[in-house]
Each structure stands twice: as C-alpha cells, then as structure tokens.
Design a protein around this motif. Structure first.
Motif, mmCIF file in Angstrom:
data_model
loop_
_atom_site.group_PDB
_atom_site.id
_atom_site.type_symbol
_atom_site.label_atom_id
_atom_site.label_comp_id
_atom_site.label_asym_id
_atom_site.label_seq_id
_atom_site.Cartn_x
_atom_site.Cartn_y
_atom_site.Cartn_z
ATOM 1 N N ARG A 123 7.442 2.433 -17.528
ATOM 2 C CA ARG A 123 6.192 1.801 -17.085
ATOM 3 C C ARG A 123 6.148 1.664 -15.556
ATOM 4 N N ASN A 124 6.706 2.678 -14.906
ATOM 5 C CA ASN A 124 6.685 2.771 -13.439
ATOM 6 C C ASN A 124 7.331 1.583 -12.746
ATOM 7 N N ALA A 125 8.287 0.952 -13.422
ATOM 8 C CA ALA A 125 9.044 -0.125 -12.774
ATOM 9 C C ALA A 125 9.807 0.447 -11.583
ATOM 10 N N LEU A 126 9.971 -0.366 -10.550
ATOM 11 C CA LEU A 126 10.465 0.124 -9.262
ATOM 12 C C LEU A 126 11.880 -0.375 -8.973
ATOM 13 N N ASP A 127 12.800 0.569 -8.809
ATOM 14 C CA ASP A 127 14.140 0.247 -8.337
ATOM 15 C C ASP A 127 14.206 0.558 -6.843
ATOM 16 N N PRO A 128 15.316 0.266 -6.173
ATOM 17 C CA PRO A 128 15.382 0.516 -4.730
ATOM 18 C C PRO A 128 15.070 1.952 -4.333
ATOM 19 N N GLN A 129 15.534 2.925 -5.114
ATOM 20 C CA GLN A 129 15.245 4.316 -4.771
ATOM 21 C C GLN A 129 13.751 4.603 -4.841
ATOM 22 N N ALA A 130 13.095 4.091 -5.867
ATOM 23 C CA ALA A 130 11.655 4.314 -6.002
ATOM 24 C C ALA A 130 10.887 3.664 -4.855
ATOM 25 N N LEU A 131 11.317 2.468 -4.444
ATOM 26 C CA LEU A 131 10.658 1.815 -3.310
ATOM 27 C C LEU A 131 10.819 2.637 -2.040
ATOM 28 N N ALA A 132 12.005 3.206 -1.839
ATOM 29 C CA ALA A 132 12.226 4.052 -0.665
ATOM 30 C C ALA A 132 11.349 5.299 -0.719
ATOM 31 N N GLU A 133 11.217 5.888 -1.903
ATOM 32 C CA GLU A 133 10.370 7.071 -2.054
ATOM 33 C C GLU A 133 8.905 6.733 -1.807
ATOM 34 N N LEU A 134 8.479 5.563 -2.275
ATOM 35 C CA LEU A 134 7.093 5.155 -2.082
ATOM 36 C C LEU A 134 6.819 4.923 -0.596
ATOM 37 N N SER A 135 7.751 4.288 0.090
ATOM 38 C CA SER A 135 7.604 4.084 1.526
ATOM 39 C C SER A 135 7.529 5.418 2.260
ATOM 40 N N ALA A 136 8.359 6.363 1.867
ATOM 41 C CA ALA A 136 8.353 7.682 2.499
ATOM 42 C C ALA A 136 7.041 8.414 2.242
ATOM 43 N N ALA A 137 6.458 8.234 1.060
ATOM 44 C CA ALA A 137 5.179 8.874 0.751
ATOM 45 C C ALA A 137 4.076 8.366 1.671
ATOM 46 N N TYR A 138 4.077 7.062 1.935
ATOM 47 C CA TYR A 138 3.079 6.510 2.858
ATOM 48 C C TYR A 138 3.312 7.024 4.279
ATOM 49 N N ASP A 139 4.575 7.148 4.678
ATOM 50 C CA ASP A 139 4.870 7.712 5.999
ATOM 51 C C ASP A 139 4.359 9.146 6.105
ATOM 52 N N GLU A 140 4.603 9.930 5.065
ATOM 53 C CA GLU A 140 4.171 11.328 5.072
ATOM 54 C C GLU A 140 2.651 11.433 5.103
ATOM 55 N N ALA A 141 1.982 10.590 4.333
ATOM 56 C CA ALA A 141 0.521 10.612 4.322
ATOM 57 C C ALA A 141 -0.041 10.220 5.689
ATOM 58 N N GLU A 142 0.568 9.228 6.321
ATOM 59 C CA GLU A 142 0.107 8.827 7.651
ATOM 60 C C GLU A 142 0.326 9.944 8.660
ATOM 61 N N ALA A 143 1.489 10.585 8.603
ATOM 62 C CA ALA A 143 1.781 11.679 9.533
ATOM 63 C C ALA A 143 0.808 12.846 9.356
ATOM 64 N N ALA A 144 0.315 13.025 8.127
ATOM 65 C CA ALA A 144 -0.627 14.110 7.856
ATOM 66 C C ALA A 144 -2.037 13.785 8.329
ATOM 67 N N GLY A 145 -2.270 12.548 8.738
ATOM 68 C CA GLY A 145 -3.583 12.163 9.251
ATOM 69 C C GLY A 145 -4.669 12.093 8.206
ATOM 70 N N VAL A 146 -4.325 11.683 6.983
ATOM 71 C CA VAL A 146 -5.332 11.615 5.926
ATOM 72 C C VAL A 146 -6.375 10.561 6.267
ATOM 73 N N ARG A 147 -7.551 10.696 5.663
ATOM 74 C CA ARG A 147 -8.655 9.780 5.952
ATOM 75 C C ARG A 147 -8.902 8.789 4.823
ATOM 76 N N ALA A 148 -8.129 8.891 3.741
ATOM 77 C CA ALA A 148 -8.152 7.902 2.656
ATOM 78 C C ALA A 148 -6.926 8.144 1.791
ATOM 79 N N LEU A 149 -6.589 7.139 0.981
ATOM 80 C CA LEU A 149 -5.411 7.258 0.110
ATOM 81 C C LEU A 149 -5.710 6.603 -1.226
ATOM 82 N N VAL A 150 -5.232 7.234 -2.296
ATOM 83 C CA VAL A 150 -5.351 6.702 -3.656
ATOM 84 C C VAL A 150 -3.955 6.471 -4.213
ATOM 85 N N LEU A 151 -3.736 5.303 -4.799
ATOM 86 C CA LEU A 151 -2.489 4.969 -5.479
ATOM 87 C C LEU A 151 -2.782 4.747 -6.951
ATOM 88 N N ARG A 152 -1.977 5.362 -7.810
ATOM 89 C CA ARG A 152 -2.148 5.157 -9.247
ATOM 90 C C ARG A 152 -0.809 5.352 -9.945
#
Length: 257
Positions: free
Chosen positions: A22-51
C-alpha cells in the motif's frame, strides 16, 4: 518503488509504486521520492502530479521489521520525512495529488505538502495511531486543527476513526472529491492546464499562500504582498502576453517566463 515520467506538456508524474504494501514508505523510498522531486525540478517542469499505484495512495510509514525498542524515530521523521515535505511544499511549480484508499501518516503528510489535492470517494483520512501507541505526525495535527478545530481533531485522534474522501473535502481539508475511477484523469488534466498557464503568476500566489499559512499575515500586509507580486509580474513575458491576448481578443500563449 518511485517512478518518474515527464510528459510533453511539461508535467512531471511521480508515482508511488509499491502496491503490495500500500505504498508504505521506508527510508529508501523516501530517498527515492526526494530524488524524483530533485530530478523534476532540474528538468524545469511546469507542473507535477503525485499519485499511488494499487489499492491505496500511501498507508504511511513502512514499519515492517522495525524494532520499537531501537526505532530511530528522530532519524526517520526529522532526518528524512520533514526535509522531504519541506522540499515538496517549496517545489517551484504547481503541484497536484490524486489520492485514493489509505492516505495516512506520512501519506497524509505528502498530501499536506502538495498544492492541490483531489481525493477519491474511497479515500480514508485520519489518525490510525491510537492502535499503535503512537501519535499523529507529518503535519497532521496542524492540518486538522486549522480546518476542523480542537474538538474534532482530538476526536479523530482518540477514536482512530477515518474520514471518507467526501467528508474530508466537506471539512475543507482538500480540494475536490471524485469517483475513484475519475480522480487520476481529473488530477492530470488540472496539472496539464496549469502547466500551460502563467506559472510565474501561479508561483507568486503559491508563495503568498505559504506566508498566509505560516506567518498569519494581517489583511493589509497580505494586500501589500499582492501589490508587490503584481509589480514583479509586470516584467514577465506572460504578463505582457496576457494583456496583449485580451486586447486582441485571442487565447493567450503562455510560456512560464
């Protein structure tokens, strides 16, 4: 666990993809989620969807295998969760979440840190911690107290009762409630529209709303901040384009600049 795709409309799609837990988050998943936001910001996106994939948006922390006698609560919350939520809240583009099923604990925190949240009628929102001998975290107290008041907040915490998506929206917690089979499409459509809009103006509003939340600005201080934002936006390409399109009776073509 965390998938990131960026579509041609400059929208980042971040997906919690561990449906069996059920998408429960362990430390590795939190690190991956943080990295995804960093990557999206670096790509200069104009909106973001989380699901989330599967039967739930996010059931909270993954406590499978955690020894309560040696649990590093501080390391998990202060070291991992809070920095992630701050990063999500400050993401430099409009953010949207599509939530269904369990939205609990850290999962609720992910929604609190997102600009616009559409919830399915099947969503379950509240404080399940009574059964764990623990307490609500990830910003849940602040959200519930601000929108529900002290009595209902403590009722939810003491009883562990979970609100439906409809009740959460009626209580002012989130933006819209939709049938579960429609919430993803509606959220993605809203994000795509925002990405095609005057995103610098949207970000000005996002920053001001954060100040209203965190600093509790008085009316005339908020008006002064609005005036300063408008003056700053006057020098953007989208401001000029919006005025020109209105005067020429055509649809504006915004670039986010």
């Amino acid at each position: 666990m965390i998938d990131l795709t960026i579509t041609g409309d400059d929208v980042a799609h971040v997906v919690l993809n561990a449906p069996k837990k059920r998408n429960a988050l362990d430390p590795q998943a939190l690190a991956e989620l943080s990295a995804a936001y960093d990557e999206a910001e670096a790509a200069g996106v104009r909106a973001l969807v989380l699901r989330g994939e599967g039967p739930a948006f996010c059931a909270g922390r993954d406590i499978g295998g955690v020894d309560p006698a040696t649990d590093d609560v501080t390391g998990y919350l202060d070291g991992l969760v809070t920095p992630l939520l701050k990063k999500m809240s400050a993401f430099p583009a409009p953010t949207f979440a599509a939530a269904h099923g369990a939205c609990l604990g850290v999962g609720l925190g992910l929604l609190i840190a997102t600009d616009v949240v559409y919830v399915a009628d099947t969503a379950k929102i509240g404080s399940p911690f009574a059964a764990l001998g623990a307490t609500l975290d990830s910003g849940g107290h602040a959200l519930f107290f601000d929108r529900l008041g002290a009595h209902k907040t403590l009722d939810l915490i003491y009883t562990g009762r979970l609100m439906t998506g409809a009740e959460a929206v009626q209580s002012g917690l989130f933006s819209q409630v939709l049938p579960e089979d429609e919430v993803r499409a509606a959220t993605e459509a809203a994000a795509s529209r925002a990405a095609g809009g005057a995103t610098q103006a949207f970000l000005a509003s996002k920053r001001l709303v954060a100040r209203l939340r965190d600093e509790r600005l008085a009316l005339w201080d908020a008006v002064a901040a609005e005036n300063a934002n408008q003056t700053a936006l006057r020098d953007t390409a989208d401001y000029r384009e919006g005025f020109a399109a209105f005067q020429q009776k055509r649809k504006p073509e915004f670039t986010g600049r």
